[in-house]
Design an enzyme around this catalytic site. Sequence first.
Site: not given
Length: 460
Positions: A234, A268
């Site tokens: 990720e 993110c």
Amino acid sequence: MTSPHPDDGVTTVNPASGETLAHYPFLTDGALQDMLRRVERGFEGWRAKSLGARLDLLHRFATRLRERKEELARLATLEMGKSISSARAEIEKCAAVINWYGEHAPALLRDKPMPVPVGEAHLSYAPTGIVLAVMPWNFPYWQIIRAAVPILVGGNGFIVKPAENTLGCGLLLNEIAADCDLDDVFMSANLSREQTAHVIADSRISGVTVTGSVRVGRILAGIAGQYGKKSLLELGGSDPFIVLADADLDKSVDAAVAARFANCGQVCIAAKRIILEAPIAEAFSEKFLAKVRALPLTDPLDDDAFIGPMARADLRDGLHEQVRRSVAEGARLVVGGEPVDRPGAWYEPTVLAGVTPQMTAFREELFGPVACLIEARDTDHAIALANDSAYGLGASLWTQNAALGQALSQRIEAGGVFINRITASDPALPIGGIKASGYGRELTELGLYEFMNIKTVWAC
């Protein structure tokens, strides 16, 4: 925040003040081998426990997290600079993901019958071994816990290398794990880069999960690949926040401020590219700029703080260079754009307007309190701009036309699309990306199965 560290370890620094917090030595090679032997033994005992017994211990862990919430939150604020209120919320979220798996794991790990032409067949779910996690600093507890819980629920062992600047947070979780009889299968360790590579190569490690930068993720996945081990990545994101002409303007403006500047923009799935359909671009920008100008920079330990410092001075300086390059390329600096003249890693809430796909602010991830305003001619152009990125983590789409929102969600290249909502992670939904944002999924049954042996059993 961390200072330049000697070969023997890491020194953490308060990003709000620049003051030294603590020094943490790296594990000695002998201590590292002891840890691997311990978790190997712990894994054998853990996998033999019933699912109910594993869940009971994890529920105890959730209880201890809540009991020590103030201590945990304060340390996260001191090490990373996040607001104390968001740090407290992070602890609650960690407990919530344990509760989610406690409720759903028994059904998710039950044998699944499969149709076969003769005999009987089913899928069963078995642990694969010990998983190494390399985790970031922006959510120093949540990132670790959201990775650890499904891995542990499935009967695997878990070792984590926390980010250097939030080592205290990662190591405090060791103490809580020990209080819950989890310390043989949940281990947090200060590893050097060389030690991390050695751990990935070790035969006792079955897989690697990484949340972090594209560069680091690809390096670690490459090491795992050399040894035939699974990796889950990720990585970065440059999420679009698309506002169509029919959107509720006030709601979308308020959401954009929160989506871009929460956690000082160091998320993110933050709204890094705000794409505005032409008919509402001017009105949206006017309201948005007024709210950004009013954002205060506040001591993150204050209960009402929203934006604190960035996590490290080097990250602040790197962000400032991206802003300078973007302005030189033609972006208009309309709010902020400078480091704050005070100790620590403070940076002004910043807005760049007139951003186009040729500019640094569009092409690169801006991991900090900088918003980019981008105008689209029409809906098709907005979707094309959203997809014109190396990244594909999340996206937020704002429209009052429900059918249009659903249709456009299928055209957006991202691991998640949120319609009239801010992008977010939640225990009940998987999270992950495509393209340079990584592969695999965390949370829910998808995260649970990532490091399970999904075994076919066919009997006649």
